[in-house]
Design an enzyme around this catalytic site. Structure first.
Site, PDB file in Angstrom:
ATOM      1  N   CYS A  45     -16.340 -26.226 -33.956  1.00  0.00           N
ATOM      2  CA  CYS A  45     -15.734 -27.529 -34.239  1.00  0.00           C
ATOM      3  C   CYS A  45     -16.599 -28.782 -33.907  1.00  0.00           C
ATOM      4  O   CYS A  45     -16.835 -28.482 -32.434  1.00  0.00           O
ATOM      5  CB  CYS A  45     -14.262 -27.529 -33.415  1.00  0.00           C
ATOM      6  SG  CYS A  45     -13.567 -29.034 -33.652  1.00  0.00           S
ATOM      7  N   CYS A  89     -14.981 -31.058 -31.443  1.00  0.00           N
ATOM      8  CA  CYS A  89     -14.947 -30.447 -30.080  1.00  0.00           C
ATOM      9  C   CYS A  89     -16.182 -30.391 -29.335  1.00  0.00           C
ATOM     10  O   CYS A  89     -16.027 -30.754 -27.939  1.00  0.00           O
ATOM     11  CB  CYS A  89     -14.406 -28.851 -30.259  1.00  0.00           C
ATOM     12  SG  CYS A  89     -12.841 -28.731 -31.115  1.00  0.00           S
TER      13      CYS A  89
END
Length: 104
Positions: A29, A32
Site C-alpha cells: 500500500c 501506508c
C-alpha cells in the site's frame, strides 16, 4: 513505534493504559508506506503521551477482520483499551498530532 500481530493485540492495545494509536497497513500500500515516516515523527514529538503500534493486515488478518478494516491505511485510537476514534487514509503529521492532542 512497535509492530504487533494478532496474538499481541490484546496485551499491547486492549490491556494498555492511556492512548494507543494502531496503524493498520500493508507493504503493498503506497499511502501506508507514506504514513510510516509521519508516524515516526509523531512518535518522536509526543513521546510517552501515546503508544504507536503498527499492524500489517496481511500478517494480522484476525484483528483487521474483527475491526472491519476495509481500506488502508486506517488508524484507530484506543484509550484504556476502548476504541475512541479512527481516521482513514493518509493524514499529515500536523493533522495526526492535533487529533491526538485533543485526547491527551
Amino acid at each position: 513505534m512497535k509492530s504487533i500481530n494478532d496474538s499481541q493485540f490484546e496485551d499491547e492495545v486492549l490491556k494498555a493504559n492511556g492512548l494507543v494509536l494502531v496503524d493498520f497497513w500493508a507493504e503493498w500500500c503506497g499511502p501506508c508506506r507514506q504514513l510510516t515516516p509521519v508516524l515516526e515523527e509523531v512518535d518522536k514529538a509526543l513521546g510517552d503521551k501515546v503508544k504507536i503500534c503498527k499492524m500489517n493486515v496481511d500478517e494480522a488478518p484476525n484483528t483487521a477482520s474483527s475491526y472491519e478494516i476495509r481500506s488502508i491505511p486506517t488508524i484507530f485510537l484506543f484509550k484504556d483499551g476502548e476504541k475512541i476514534d479512527a481516521k482513514i487514509g493518509f493524514n499529515s503529521q500536523a493533522t495526526i498530532e492535533d487529533w491526538l492532542k485533543s485526547y491527551i
